[in-house]
Design a protein around this motif. Structure first.
Motif, PDB file in Angstrom:
ATOM      1  N   CYS A 108       0.840  -1.202   0.000  1.00 50.36           N
ATOM      2  CA  CYS A 108       0.000   0.000   0.000  1.00 50.36           C
ATOM      3  C   CYS A 108       0.877   1.256   0.000  1.00 50.36           C
ATOM      4  O   CYS A 108       0.487   2.301  -0.487  1.00 50.36           O
ATOM      5  N   GLY A 109       2.076   1.147   0.579  1.00 50.00           N
ATOM      6  CA  GLY A 109       3.023   2.256   0.520  1.00 50.00           C
ATOM      7  C   GLY A 109       2.851   3.325   1.592  1.00 50.00           C
ATOM      8  O   GLY A 109       3.639   4.271   1.649  1.00 50.00           O
ATOM      9  N   CYS A 169       3.483   3.330   4.689  1.00 51.56           N
ATOM     10  CA  CYS A 169       4.616   3.425   5.622  1.00 51.56           C
ATOM     11  C   CYS A 169       5.904   3.830   4.926  1.00 51.56           C
ATOM     12  O   CYS A 169       6.906   4.091   5.575  1.00 51.56           O
ATOM     13  N   CYS A 216       5.274  -1.654   9.405  1.00 54.03           N
ATOM     14  CA  CYS A 216       4.626  -1.873   8.119  1.00 54.03           C
ATOM     15  C   CYS A 216       3.621  -2.989   8.319  1.00 54.03           C
ATOM     16  O   CYS A 216       3.967  -4.037   8.844  1.00 54.03           O
ATOM     17  N   CYS A 246       1.599  -4.195   5.759  1.00 51.78           N
ATOM     18  CA  CYS A 246       1.427  -5.013   4.555  1.00 51.78           C
ATOM     19  C   CYS A 246       2.421  -6.165   4.509  1.00 51.78           C
ATOM     20  O   CYS A 246       2.307  -7.046   3.671  1.00 51.78           O
TER      21      CYS A 246
HETATM   22  S1  FES Z   1       3.440  -1.017   2.537  1.00 48.45           S
HETATM   23 FE1  FES Z   1       1.480  -0.898   3.468  1.00 48.45          FE
HETATM   24  S2  FES Z   1       2.024  -0.423   5.495  1.00 48.45           S
HETATM   25 FE2  FES Z   1       3.923  -0.746   4.614  1.00 48.45          FE
END
Ligand code: FES
Ligand code: FES
Lengths: 163, 749, 450
Positions: free
Chosen positions: A97-98, A100, A132, A134
């Motif tokens: 998701c990016g 963090c 993180c 994900c």
């Molecule tokens: S990539 Fe989603 S929380 Fe780290």
């Protein structure tokens, strides 16, 4: 009014001196990288560099930042011209998701500015404050190792590049 | 993020500017309300592949303009799983256009097809399949057009990088062909799909389109939106589920710097301010000031499993074959528990809403824009057409977190402050305290072995709440709606039927069990708020079954891997298992250093989607019970692999996330409310505890159906850990999480 | 200092070197290697609890190292001493130690070979332990996983590294003898006293030490441990609310007492180590410790408690209330205002340390009740601000980030001074900034955590 040095640019800030840097970056300066994750210093989504030290911008009032060198992900590079650490994250496809990731990039940058060739254990310990959800950590670790290599290999060390 | 542009960029305007001639928008059959994952076929439509079933018009999926730009529409949402990239690959492959020529538009109730929820690892099966076929059919149409234009038989033409080429060397570009054309026609029953062996885009790892923006601070998320005139709002949640707001004096708070308005409707209380930090400070002041009548208590956490087990349940026998009572020479029985667990998104849920001229526009990271639109309309007492939901990425959600609830919060506040975009983000404490959790689960397995070490009989019972309280029309699924002056009742929970299942997802073993009975005990009463979390019941059922299989293998004095193969016929299942066995270097009774253990587990997600096997090594510290994860080796079969690195990313993520659930995680509460309210009271795995390595091996199946992968790793990882802890310590732990304390207690001094 | 040391030498000589040497000489005890199987599991289990109360793991385990394998650096005024390997490894651990050798070490501070051990190893407390308790601990240690890990040499400044000095020290400061119960007190009190003054060796940190590093007679009058203040547990306790047995029990059991706050610094590992200790023992310890301030009038205790709680509440701040009520400042006034502790607190601390509304459960208590804020010396408050508080991996517990990287010495000083005046109502601390820079140079283990 307080003047802050953000990514090398002097910025005049009207917000109350006790306002944490995170909200000033996002609301006043429209910089998106640093994220609100907890506002409690527990997750690192808001991590930025102050004088080469990774700090939680959600718990750092601008009143203490006059005259200090503040850097966010925006200061490291752009999608077309990414900085070495950003480059390594892209090469390793180190994001899901990016949310963090900006914080991760800044903490990694901080690590490599202190220690150009960290051991695996040093990387893991240094990155510990950043969460993180994900499960991208294995890729983030690869990206940090890659960035470290790139940095030691290049004649132009990261902290030079980032000054 | 430029919100006004987002508002104005309607389908029609897009077409006007784009110059293509796609006249109208193909509306999905109404009432296509998705169950977790399941897409009901619309009555009357032919059985078309994927989501073409419910949105059969080609121009719902693909538009092409006079400049040769291609726009692909999906009703699915990018959740960080990398779906955008994979869908672009599908379109590029079958359309024969360059990936950079493609713009993907994700879930938007005024632009894209209705594909229900982005859930259950369905995106590739539903949307990927639809886009693949639609693209092939559009290519077919373009070739026919070219055939007329060049007057040549179609079989002397082929498509290549945005043009149709004739064997005689002539060619005509797509952009010339589309001018004056129209794809507003139903998809045909068959598509001129390519031979997978000729694929040049699908099956190749493609860098994800969203990652450069994400590592450079581009405005990618709904959290990053700041349309002109936007206000920041925060909601004051009650002290617990049952509390009612009795008293409030907002005078002082409305005078605080930046505060614009305090919004109250019954027990729904919120404040909007110019700055985000001002909103947060006003929130603290408000909650200090608010008086609540705290009714309703939670069950005693000490006996929660007995309490839930004793609640009335609706029982369904989902498998009944042979004579389940059959006795072998050796019988085993075991009970497994899984606590309430939290999605724990790193970014608290967020939404932006604008109420303008009677129209409510909501930018949201929901997994289902259409169902959310319908539910918001019900809450706001307006027709659906007056609500427009646009999906914008948020922090990863891993299921039904507070995404929809915060959209409702934003809509309620926006309605009270017309003309101003309202951005609401939840506080960390509220995300942890108020999101719908993954339900607590209990399972009981019993089996007997014959003297040859084969399973002769199998009995499995699983007790669970629903795993789907997603908004689907009635407003009561939205948290705020239950606290309004005229509150909406929470709709009765429904089980998700087999074959996908909810609490009983993966409840039926894939192993050969001649005499077997599996009963699903659906418990309607929900002491804590629950809904869908990644893997649903599969996480617990695979943990239970794969732990129990190891217990049986142990009883049969068999190697756990060989014992699994002994009972498996499905060749693809056997392949992932053997792949992992070989890549890991699994040896029967390997000699391991003191405190080290190895574990193996396997499952096919939902018994319908991707196959995944995992082997891992870990060390247990005898004095503390601490687990150190070593190398993890896994193999996955997702059918036709579209973006192999995307699959690897997903599986690595599932393994790390499941390790965190399985070693650390448990929602805590007392009689008064939820007590795990942040990362200090709900710890998750941090870097130093990561596995030494995670290797993902993909078994590609060109030409096979896409099999959802996002949730395939969760269950096997939990069981592999439990099995490895057993191999390291001799202690069989059947309760999640396998916390250091629990392990230390089990191994004793 | 050296002068005093010479005095010790003189003292030693005064006794008469020959006699002293004869007294100080110890023979080697022949090696033994009992098999792990030879120990009764019941005794081993009892030993596990006593070892936990004795906190052996803390000083005999390196951060991230194998339990009991040694290597933990213990900094003393005389230099650094590394806890040795006490796993049953024959070469590098105590695998060759007979029970007699173990008992001699615990009672007299002499290792198996006959060398005197330095008093950083608290045999002045362990000497009080009963034979059966020592055998249980022996049984527990001898049944651990042996770890081969050579001991690190001590880093002491001469002539201290002359081990006979340890002998001299004992002559002056070691009183041998098993704990003697006080018949006037309850069995529970006596059990507590035995554990606290014996194996628990609480005085090792909580009692002040003299120039020779020996505990003085001001028992539990407050000392130092690993660079942190170990607050007084007697009548001089700086805690605003008088400790009672229930609060002490809660603090030791959960690391949290609602009238005193969370365990931090070197107390964190102590609480972790007490996890496997049964309630009975902790209750006994709490009972004894609660009597250290001496006889108290319950009415007076109640009055002080209520007064402290009311005062703390009156000083609490709701995030919104204070700072944002101040007008946005400008010009050079801004700079002064900006660096003021109040603004730092509002932006850096108040997100957690505020009294507004519904809060996370691991939310801190009113700072007015916090011991570090009310100590006569700012050391612990500054250590916490610099290094933060961090739970063990996977553990529930407060997370406070360290501000070492974020705030300058001056900023931490003005923050600490503000916190002192806002929440404690006590006199200001002198030259706080100097203390900050001093402590920054000498990080204590908890500061190394993220
Ligand atoms: S990539 Fe989603 S929380 Fe780290
Ligand atoms: S947002 Fe700053 S640490 Fe979580």
């Amino acid at each position: 009014m307080i003047v802050l040095n953000i990514n090398g640019n002097p910025e005049q800030i009207e917000a109350d001196p006790h306002t944490p840097l995170l909200y000033v970056l996002r609301d006043d300066l429209k910089l998106n990288a640093a994220k609100f994750g907890c506002g409690l210093g527990q997750c690192g989504a808001c991590t930025v560099l102050v004088d080469h030290e990774p700090v939680f911008s959600c718990l750092l009032p601008i009143s203490v930042l006059e005259g200090r060198y503040i850097r966010t992900v925006e200061g490291l590079g752009t999608a077309d011209k990414p900085g070495p650490v950003q480059r390594a994250f892209i090469d390793e496809q180190a994001a899901q998701c990016g949310y963090c990731i900006a914080g991760m990039v800044m903490r990694a940058q901080g690590l490599l500015e202190h220690n150009a060739a960290p051991t695996e254990a040093q990387i893991r310990d240094y990155m510990a404050p950043n969460l993180c959800r994900c499960g991208t950590q294995m890729r983030i670790l690869r990206a940090v190792r890659r960035a470290a290599k790139a940095m030691t290999a290049s004649l132009d060390p990261i902290h030079e590049a980032s000054k | 993020m430029n919100a006004p542009a987002q508002v104005s960029l309607t389908r029609r305007l897009f077409l006007a500017t784009g110059g293509a001639v796609v006249v109208s928008f193909a509306v999905a059959p109404s009432g296509a309300v998705a169950q977790e994952g399941a897409m009901p076929a619309a009555p009357g439509t032919p059985p078309l592949p994927g989501s073409l079933k419910t949105s059969p018009m080609l121009d719902s999926w693909i538009a092409m303009d006079g400049q040769g730009r291609v726009t692909v529409f999906t009703g699915k949402a990018e959740l960080g799983q990398g779906i955008s990239t994979a869908l672009i690959q599908c379109a590029a492959e079958e359309l024969d256009v360059n990936v950079d020529a493609i713009t993907l538009v994700t879930a938007d109730t005024e632009r894209t097809p209705n594909e229900g929820y982005t859930a259950g690892s369905h995106s590739m099966q539903d949307s990927g399949t639809a886009i693949l076929n639609a693209a092939a059919q559009v290519r077919g149409i373009l070739i026919e057009l070219a055939a007329t234009r060049l007057n040549l038989p179609a079989n002397q033409l082929h498509a290549k990088s945005s043009a149709v080429l004739a064997d005689d060397g002539r060619s005509v570009s797509y952009k010339d062909l589309v001018t004056g054309q129209d794809f507003h026609r139903p998809a045909g029953p068959t598509s001129p799909l390519k031979d997978p062996r000729t694929f040049t885009v699908i099956g190749k790892s493609m860098p994800r389109v969203d990652i450069p923006g994400k590592v450079t601070g581009a405005p990618m998320y709904v959290q990053d939106m700041r349309p002109d005139g936007m206000l920041h709002a925060r909601v004051v949640r009650p002290p617990n589920y049952g509390a009612k707001l009795t008293q409030l004096d907002t005078g002082a708070i409305e005078k605080m710097p930046g505060v614009v308005k305090v919004v109250r409707d019954g027990s729904f209380l919120a404040v909007a301010a110019q700055g985000e930090f001002q909103a947060i400070q006003a929130l603290h002041a408000l909650s200090a000031d608010a008086q609540w009548d705290q009714t309703g208590t939670l069950p005693d956490p000490a006996t929660i499993y007995d309490y839930v087990r004793a609640l009335p349940s609706n029982d369904t026998t989902i498998l009944n074959q042979g004579a389940p009572g059959q006795q072998g020479v050796r019988a085993l029985r075991a009970t497994y528990h899984r606590p309430y667990q939290s999605h724990g998104s790193i970014g608290p849920s967020c939404a932006v809403a604008l109420y303008d001229g009677g129209k409510m526009t909501v930018w949201t990271h929901t997994q289902g824009v259409y169902p959310l639109r319908d539910t918001l309309a019900d809450m706001l007492h307006v027709p659906k057409e007056q609500v427009h939901c646009i999906q914008v990425e948020g922090s990863g959600c891993y299921g039904h977190n507070a995404a929809d609830d915060v959209a409702a919060d934003a809509a309620l506040i926006a309605r009270a402050i017309p003309g101003r975009p309202i951005r609401v983000q939840w506080m960390r404490e509220d995300e942890h305290g108020w999101e719908p959790f993954a339900p607590l689960m209990i399972s009981q397995a019993a089996a007997s072995l014959d003297d040859s070490g084969k399973i002769v009989s199998w009995q499995y019972d699983v007790w669970s709440n629903t795993h789907n309280m997603r908004p689907a029309g009635p407003a009561g699924n939205l948290l705020a709606a239950r606290y309004l002056a005229q509150p909406f009742p929470e709709p009765a929970p429904q089980p998700i039927p087999q074959p996908e299942g909810g609490g009983d997802r993966n409840g039926i073993p894939l192993y050969r069990v001649p005499n077997a009975r599996v009963v699903s005990h659906f418990i309607p009463a929900m002491p804590l708020r629950v809904s869908a979390m990644r893997g649903l019941g599969a996480y617990h059922n695979v943990f239970s079954i794969e732990s129990f299989i190891d217990e049986l293998a142990d009883a049969a004095k068999a190697d756990p891997v060989e014992f699994r193969l002994r009972h498996l016929d499905d060749p693809r299942a056997r392949d992932v298992i053997m792949k992992v066995r070989d890549e890991f270097g699994w040896e029967t009774n390997a000699k391991l250093p003191r405190g080290r253990g190895r574990g193996f587990a396997f499952a096919r997600y939902k018994n319908l989607a991707a196959y995944c096997a995992i082997a891992l090594e870990l060390d247990v510290e005898r004095e503390t019970g601490n687990v150190t994860l070593g190398r993890v080796v896994t193999a996955v079969d997702s059918g036709q692999a579209v973006n192999p690195d995307g699959i690897r990313n997903q599986i690595e993520g599932a393994i790390v996330q499941s390790a965190s659930w399985s070693l650390y995680e448990e929602v805590t509460f007392d009689r008064n409310g939820i007590t795990s309210r942040d990362w200090s009271s709900y710890p998750i795995l941090r870097f130093p505890a990561m596995p030494a390595s995670v290797d993902v091996h993909i078994i590609d199946r060109p030409g096979e159906r896409f099999l959802g992968t996002g949730e395939a790793g969760q269950g096997p990882m939990a069981a592999a850990i439990a099995n490895a802890v057993f191999s390291a310590t001799g202690a069989r732990i059947r309760d999640l999480p396998l916390s250091a304390r629990r392990i230390k207690t089990a191994i004793g001094v | 200092m050296i002068g005093r040391l010479l005095a010790a030498v003189v003292a030693v000589i005064a006794i008469g070197f020959g006699a002293f040497y004869a007294w100080a000489w110890n023979s080697e005890i022949p090696p033994a290697n009992p098999s792990a199987a030879s120990f009764d599991p019941g005794i081993v289990a009892k030993g596990a609890q006593l070892a936990a109360i004795g906190d052996c793991a803390v000083c005999h385990t390196q951060t991230g190292g194998k339990p009991y394998a040694g290597g933990f650096p213990l900094t003393t005024p005389f230099g650094t001493i590394y806890g040795p390997n006490i796993t049953p490894d024959a070469q590098t651990g105590i695998g060759a130690w007979s029970e007699a050798a173990f008992r001699r070490a615990m009672r007299s501070g002499v290792d198996r070979a006959g060398n005197h051990l330095y008093p950083a190893f608290p045999y002045d407390h362990f000497t009080k332990a009963t034979d059966s308790d020592l055998s249980a601990i022996y049984a527990f240690l001898m049944t651990r996983d042996p770890v081969q890990q050579a001991n690190r040499p001590l880093a002491l400044s001469p002539p201290l590294n002359w081990r006979l000095f340890a002998a001299g020290w004992k002559l002056l400061f070691l009183t041998r003898g098993v704990f003697q119960p006080d018949p006037k007190q309850s069995p529970e009190w006596n059990r507590g006293a035995y554990l606290v003054t014996g194996l628990g060796h609480c005085g090792a940190c909580h009692t002040p030490r003299n120039a020779f590093g020996a505990e003085n007679d001001d028992h539990f009058g407050g000392g130092m441990g690993e660079g942190w203040l170990a607050p007084a547990l007697n009548a001089n306790s700086p805690a605003p609310v008088p400790w009672n047995a229930d609060q002490i029990y809660a603090y030791l059991r959960h690391g949290f007492a609602d009238q005193h706050g969370f365990a931090a610094g070197p107390m964190q590992p102590v609480v972790q180590s007490l996890r496997n200790v049964p309630d009975g023992a902790l209750r006994a310890i709490a009972t004894y410790v609660s009597t250290l301030p001496g006889p108290q009038d319950p009415a007076e205790v109640e009055r002080r408690t209520k007064a402290a709680l009311d005062f703390a509440r009156s000083r609490d701040i709701t995030v919104a209330a204070k700072p944002s009520a101040e007008p946005a400042t400008t010009g050079s006034a801004a700079t002064r205002q900006a660096s003021s502790g109040a603004a730092i607190f509002a932006g850096a601390c108040a997100s957690c340390h505020h009294s507004g509304g519904t809060l996370p459960v691991s939310r801190p208590i009113s700072l007015g009740l916090s011991t570090p804020v009310n100590e006569p010396d700012p050391t612990n408050l500054i250590r916490i601000v610099l290094g933060g508080i961090h739970p063990l991996p996977g553990d529930r517990g407060p997370i406070m980030p360290g501000f070492a990287g974020a705030l300058t010495d001056q900023q931490i000083a003005s923050l600490a001074s503000y916190v002192r005046s806002q929440f404690s109502g006590q006199s200001a601390w002198p030259d706080v900034a100097a203390t900050v820079s001093k402590l920054r140079q000498t990080p204590s283990p908890p500061m190394e955590a993220p």
